[in-house]
Design an enzyme around this catalytic site. Structure first.
Site, PDB file in Angstrom:
ATOM      1  N   SER A 119       0.900  -1.326   0.005  1.00 29.85           N
ATOM      2  CA  SER A 119       0.067  -0.038  -0.055  1.00 29.85           C
ATOM      3  C   SER A 119       0.899   1.242  -0.033  1.00 29.85           C
ATOM      4  O   SER A 119       2.000   1.280   0.538  1.00 29.85           O
ATOM      5  CB  SER A 119      -0.958  -0.205   1.122  1.00 29.85           C
ATOM      6  OG  SER A 119      -1.453   1.191   1.371  1.00 29.85           O
ATOM      7  N   GLN A 141       0.068  -0.477  -4.785  1.00 31.66           N
ATOM      8  CA  GLN A 141      -1.054   0.166  -4.701  1.00 31.66           C
ATOM      9  C   GLN A 141      -0.990   1.643  -4.556  1.00 31.66           C
ATOM     10  O   GLN A 141      -0.224   1.923  -3.515  1.00 31.66           O
ATOM     11  CB  GLN A 141      -2.006  -0.409  -3.584  1.00 31.66           C
ATOM     12  CG  GLN A 141      -3.276   0.454  -3.550  1.00 31.66           C
ATOM     13  CD  GLN A 141      -3.348   1.380  -2.486  1.00 31.66           C
ATOM     14  OE1 GLN A 141      -2.592   1.367  -1.510  1.00 31.66           O
ATOM     15  NE2 GLN A 141      -4.023   2.693  -2.657  1.00 31.66           N
ATOM     16  N   TYR A 143      -2.522   5.778  -3.912  1.00 31.42           N
ATOM     17  CA  TYR A 143      -3.317   6.777  -3.816  1.00 31.42           C
ATOM     18  C   TYR A 143      -2.701   8.026  -4.335  1.00 31.42           C
ATOM     19  O   TYR A 143      -1.560   7.924  -4.315  1.00 31.42           O
ATOM     20  CB  TYR A 143      -3.415   7.127  -2.203  1.00 31.42           C
ATOM     21  CG  TYR A 143      -4.158   5.865  -1.528  1.00 31.42           C
ATOM     22  CD1 TYR A 143      -5.750   5.728  -1.875  1.00 31.42           C
ATOM     23  CD2 TYR A 143      -3.677   5.298  -0.484  1.00 31.42           C
ATOM     24  CE1 TYR A 143      -6.464   4.802  -1.061  1.00 31.42           C
ATOM     25  CE2 TYR A 143      -4.487   4.201   0.367  1.00 31.42           C
ATOM     26  CZ  TYR A 143      -5.712   4.073   0.025  1.00 31.42           C
ATOM     27  OH  TYR A 143      -6.508   3.400   0.671  1.00 31.42           O
ATOM     28  N   THR A 169      -6.228   2.955  -6.092  1.00 28.04           N
ATOM     29  CA  THR A 169      -7.394   2.749  -5.518  1.00 28.04           C
ATOM     30  C   THR A 169      -8.439   3.950  -5.662  1.00 28.04           C
ATOM     31  O   THR A 169      -7.831   5.077  -5.120  1.00 28.04           O
ATOM     32  CB  THR A 169      -7.129   2.688  -4.005  1.00 28.04           C
ATOM     33  OG1 THR A 169      -6.444   1.553  -3.845  1.00 28.04           O
ATOM     34  CG2 THR A 169      -8.345   2.566  -3.129  1.00 28.04           C
ATOM     35  N   LYS A 259      -8.814  -0.159  -8.182  1.00 29.89           N
ATOM     36  CA  LYS A 259      -9.552  -0.809  -7.291  1.00 29.89           C
ATOM     37  C   LYS A 259     -10.588   0.328  -6.653  1.00 29.89           C
ATOM     38  O   LYS A 259     -10.393   1.375  -6.376  1.00 29.89           O
ATOM     39  CB  LYS A 259      -8.557  -1.248  -6.256  1.00 29.89           C
ATOM     40  CG  LYS A 259      -9.131  -1.900  -5.138  1.00 29.89           C
ATOM     41  CD  LYS A 259      -7.816  -2.325  -4.198  1.00 29.89           C
ATOM     42  CE  LYS A 259      -8.501  -2.629  -2.681  1.00 29.89           C
ATOM     43  NZ  LYS A 259      -8.611  -1.647  -1.847  1.00 29.89           N
ATOM     44  N   HIS A 283     -13.813  -1.336  -0.538  1.00 27.96           N
ATOM     45  CA  HIS A 283     -12.648  -1.119   0.375  1.00 27.96           C
ATOM     46  C   HIS A 283     -12.794  -1.905   1.761  1.00 27.96           C
ATOM     47  O   HIS A 283     -12.686  -1.433   2.697  1.00 27.96           O
ATOM     48  CB  HIS A 283     -12.475   0.484   0.765  1.00 27.96           C
ATOM     49  CG  HIS A 283     -11.197   0.791   1.077  1.00 27.96           C
ATOM     50  ND1 HIS A 283     -10.546   1.569   0.234  1.00 27.96           N
ATOM     51  CD2 HIS A 283     -10.474   0.985   2.006  1.00 27.96           C
ATOM     52  CE1 HIS A 283      -9.199   1.847   0.675  1.00 27.96           C
ATOM     53  NE2 HIS A 283      -9.344   1.401   1.966  1.00 27.96           N
ATOM     54  N   ARG A 286     -14.852  -0.012   4.422  1.00 28.01           N
ATOM     55  CA  ARG A 286     -14.047   0.854   5.284  1.00 28.01           C
ATOM     56  C   ARG A 286     -14.511   2.393   4.919  1.00 28.01           C
ATOM     57  O   ARG A 286     -14.003   3.376   5.432  1.00 28.01           O
ATOM     58  CB  ARG A 286     -12.741   0.639   5.387  1.00 28.01           C
ATOM     59  CG  ARG A 286     -12.538  -0.755   6.003  1.00 28.01           C
ATOM     60  CD  ARG A 286     -11.161  -1.187   5.687  1.00 28.01           C
ATOM     61  NE  ARG A 286     -10.166  -0.499   6.590  1.00 28.01           N
ATOM     62  CZ  ARG A 286      -9.775  -0.622   7.720  1.00 28.01           C
ATOM     63  NH1 ARG A 286     -10.515  -1.667   8.546  1.00 28.01           N
ATOM     64  NH2 ARG A 286      -8.945  -0.176   8.317  1.00 28.01           N
ATOM     65  N   ASP A 314     -13.094  -7.972  -4.208  1.00 27.77           N
ATOM     66  CA  ASP A 314     -12.839  -8.075  -2.953  1.00 27.77           C
ATOM     67  C   ASP A 314     -13.958  -7.741  -1.966  1.00 27.77           C
ATOM     68  O   ASP A 314     -14.854  -6.993  -2.536  1.00 27.77           O
ATOM     69  CB  ASP A 314     -11.371  -7.575  -2.509  1.00 27.77           C
ATOM     70  CG  ASP A 314     -11.412  -6.060  -2.242  1.00 27.77           C
ATOM     71  OD1 ASP A 314     -12.569  -5.187  -2.122  1.00 27.77           O
ATOM     72  OD2 ASP A 314     -10.383  -5.348  -2.203  1.00 27.77           O
ATOM     73  N   GLY A 316     -15.138  -9.288   1.945  1.00 26.05           N
ATOM     74  CA  GLY A 316     -15.850 -10.404   2.556  1.00 26.05           C
ATOM     75  C   GLY A 316     -15.306 -11.794   2.412  1.00 26.05           C
ATOM     76  O   GLY A 316     -15.982 -12.788   2.911  1.00 26.05           O
ATOM     77  N   GLY A 337      -8.110  -8.873   2.355  1.00 28.70           N
ATOM     78  CA  GLY A 337      -7.532  -7.958   3.197  1.00 28.70           C
ATOM     79  C   GLY A 337      -7.408  -8.384   4.782  1.00 28.70           C
ATOM     80  O   GLY A 337      -6.617  -9.127   4.977  1.00 28.70           O
ATOM     81  N   ARG A 338      -8.776  -8.614   5.484  1.00 29.12           N
ATOM     82  CA  ARG A 338      -8.624  -8.956   6.800  1.00 29.12           C
ATOM     83  C   ARG A 338      -8.196 -10.230   6.779  1.00 29.12           C
ATOM     84  O   ARG A 338      -7.649 -10.563   8.035  1.00 29.12           O
ATOM     85  CB  ARG A 338     -10.165  -8.559   7.382  1.00 29.12           C
ATOM     86  CG  ARG A 338     -10.499  -7.376   7.460  1.00 29.12           C
ATOM     87  CD  ARG A 338     -11.843  -7.047   7.846  1.00 29.12           C
ATOM     88  NE  ARG A 338     -12.475  -5.708   7.986  1.00 29.12           N
ATOM     89  CZ  ARG A 338     -12.702  -5.253   7.002  1.00 29.12           C
ATOM     90  NH1 ARG A 338     -13.141  -5.684   5.850  1.00 29.12           N
ATOM     91  NH2 ARG A 338     -13.307  -3.786   6.956  1.00 29.12           N
TER      92      ARG A 338
HETATM   93  C1  LIG Z   1      -6.725  -2.337   8.017  1.00 29.42           C
HETATM   94  C2  LIG Z   1      -7.132  -2.542   6.492  1.00 29.42           C
HETATM   95  C3  LIG Z   1      -6.121  -1.475   5.936  1.00 29.42           C
HETATM   96  C4  LIG Z   1      -6.584  -1.119   4.641  1.00 29.42           C
HETATM   97  N1  LIG Z   1      -5.628  -0.181   3.930  1.00 29.42           N
HETATM   98  C5  LIG Z   1      -5.786  -0.233   2.344  1.00 29.42           C
HETATM   99  C6  LIG Z   1      -5.112   0.705   1.611  1.00 29.42           C
HETATM  100  O1  LIG Z   1      -4.037   1.176   2.188  1.00 29.42           O
HETATM  101  N2  LIG Z   1      -5.029   0.787   0.446  1.00 29.42           N
HETATM  102  C7  LIG Z   1      -5.991   0.183  -0.249  1.00 29.42           C
HETATM  103  O2  LIG Z   1      -6.332   0.361  -1.436  1.00 29.42           O
HETATM  104  N3  LIG Z   1      -7.014  -0.668   0.646  1.00 29.42           N
HETATM  105  C8  LIG Z   1      -6.748  -0.633   1.922  1.00 29.42           C
HETATM  106  N4  LIG Z   1      -7.744  -1.651   2.637  1.00 29.42           N
HETATM  107  C9  LIG Z   1      -8.914  -2.239   1.792  1.00 29.42           C
HETATM  108  C10 LIG Z   1      -8.378  -3.737   1.222  1.00 29.42           C
HETATM  109  O3  LIG Z   1      -7.388  -3.624   0.151  1.00 29.42           O
HETATM  110  C11 LIG Z   1      -9.738  -4.489   0.618  1.00 29.42           C
HETATM  111  O4  LIG Z   1     -10.157  -3.787  -0.380  1.00 29.42           O
HETATM  112  C12 LIG Z   1     -10.371  -4.923   1.710  1.00 29.42           C
HETATM  113  O5  LIG Z   1      -9.765  -5.302   3.144  1.00 29.42           O
HETATM  114  C13 LIG Z   1     -11.154  -6.337   1.395  1.00 29.42           C
HETATM  115  O6  LIG Z   1     -12.176  -6.518   2.157  1.00 29.42           O
HETATM  116  P1  LIG Z   1     -11.671  -7.769   3.242  1.00 29.42           P
HETATM  117  O7  LIG Z   1     -11.003  -7.419   4.208  1.00 29.42           O
HETATM  118  O8  LIG Z   1     -13.070  -8.239   3.652  1.00 29.42           O
HETATM  119  O9  LIG Z   1     -11.294  -8.920   2.526  1.00 29.42           O
HETATM  120  C14 LIG Z   1      -7.584  -1.838   3.697  1.00 29.42           C
HETATM  121  C15 LIG Z   1      -8.187  -3.042   4.533  1.00 29.42           C
HETATM  122  C16 LIG Z   1      -7.906  -3.060   5.982  1.00 29.42           C
HETATM  123  C17 LIG Z   1      -8.704  -4.092   6.600  1.00 29.42           C
END
Ligand SMILES: Cc1cc2nc3c(=O)[nH]c(=O)nc-3n(C[C@H](O)[C@H](O)[C@H](O)COP(=O)(O)O)c2cc1C
Length: 388
Positions: A119, A141, A143, A169, A259, A283, A286, A314, A316, A337-338
């Protein structure tokens, strides 16, 4: 009465039967505000809950009496073969989850044969990731920040580190409202205040690691971060449009993914400007709450642009069966991600490895139980999303 055996962390991680077990281990190991930074989402957390719930509603329609002795999982994305249709997505501030941070995640991805995405908000440089996992397929990735010269510099550092896929993103024009972080008063890096001192007593191993490892700071963006939303709003450019994407396209020689796509018409516009792929994503819930649910939107995006550009999903994804469902509905691969962050918090690199091993084993077993002799044979008629 015999004493309860004390299980080592490595043992607990190895014994985890699924990602949910690793999530529980993560909750025990990390201070609550760190766990909640990962586990939480924006506002009422509806987008996140719905993304997970959509996978719960998946019903498979299995074939029987097929030869499933082998169920190969390898697929080709963006012109290169990977071991299974999975990408470790970008996550900011990964060294807060565990001192090994991005390096551990990149190494685990390299071992599993899947890409890792660093990231812009990472806590390890692109060169650091490349050195940790020189044989891995490492992506970057982006921004887009207000300072365009800085954006170009970031791109060239990623390129010099051998990264050849850029994930831009686009769902963060401004920071989403992550209320768990607001309620904890989370600062980045976490500060030892009276609230966190109480947590330190409960999570001594995490705090020991935190206080004795390389100080937490962003590796790519400048600034003295305090609250994440504050730094996001200060640095990110909310005026970015498709024209800027064309500018990035001209400055970046590698593959380009976008994304955060949440509408069919936006996906069509992006396919028309020639991006190599789109990631149907909100995202992880989030950013905008009440956003479209990625698994439900996916088939519509695939139908509209799947013949012109690669479509990823992505949000879930917590199991190999979730990956099978998304691929059957047309995703080239899923980002997670998570899922991997729970593993990282639970046990560093070993925890991420465990997550990837579990997702792979679950995917293979699901394919075999579906009567499918490999990922390539998954078709959309094998998945129904139940009403409730
Ligand atoms: C703690 C955390 C930090 C994240 N930071 C970024 C980031 O810096 N850049 C980005 O494009 N997505 C970020 N994301 C989103 C993830 O890339 C991804 O879209 C998302 O986690 C997918 O959902 P999931 O956690 O249910 O798999 C972040 C997600 C989490 C959980």
């Amino acid at each position: 009465m015999p004493a309860r055996p004390r299980l080592s962390r490595a043992r607990r991680v190895a014994d985890a039967a699924d990602v949910a077990d690793l999530r529980l281990l993560a909750r025990r190991r990390a201070p609550r505000m760190v766990f909640d930074y990962v586990d939480g989402a924006a506002e009422g957390e509806r987008s996140m809950a719905r993304a997970v719930e959509a996978f719960d509603r998946v019903e498979f329609s299995p074939r029987v009496l097929r030869d499933v002795a082998a169920a190969p999982t390898a697929v080709e994305i963006l012109g290169r073969r990977i071991a299974m249709p999975l990408v470790l997505g970008p996550t900011g501030f990964t060294r807060m989850m565990h001192r090994e941070g991005e390096r551990a995640v990149a190494r685990a991805a390299e071992r599993a044969g899947v890409p890792y995405t660093l990231s812009t908000m990472g806590t390890t440089t692109a060169a650091g990731v490349a050195a940790a996992a020189p044989g891995g397929w490492n992506w970057f990735q982006l921004y887009v920040v207000r300072d365009r010269a800085r954006t170009l510099e970031t791109l060239s550092l990623a390129r010099e580190a051998g990264m050849d896929v850029l994930v831009v993103t686009v769902d963060v024009p401004v920071a989403g409202a992550r209320l768990r972080d607001v309620r904890h008063g989370l600062t980045v890096p976490p500060a030892l205040r009276w609230r966190s001192v109480l947590q330190a007593v409960r999570h001594p191993a995490w705090w020991f690691d935190f206080l004795t490892s390389e100080p937490l700071r962003f590796a790519t963006v400048n600034g003295a971060p305090d609250d994440l939303a504050g730094i996001t709003n200060l640095m990110f450019d909310p005026s970015v449009t498709v024209a800027d994407l064309e500018w990035i396209r001209s400055a970046w020689l590698g593959r380009l993914l976008v994304k955060g796509v949440q509408r069919v018409d936006d996906a069509k516009e992006l396919a028309a400007v020639g991006v190599d792929g789109v990631v149907v994503s909100n995202h992880g819930g989030r950013q905008l709450d009440r956003a479209p649910t990625p698994l439900e939107l996916l088939p519509h995006v695939v139908a509209a642009v799947g013949d012109r550009t690669e479509v990823f999903l992505d949000g879930g994804v917590r199991s190999g069966a979730d990956v099978a469902a998304a691929v059957a509905l047309g995703a080239r691969a899923c980002f997670v991600g998570r899922a991997y962050l729970y593993g990282l918090m639970a046990g560093g690199e070993l925890g991420v490895r465990r997550v990837l091993d579990l997702l792979h084993a679950e995917l293979v077993r699901t394919l075999q139980l579906m009567g499918v002799g490999g990922v390539a044979e998954l078709t959309s008629d094998m998945v129904r999303i139940r009403e409730r």
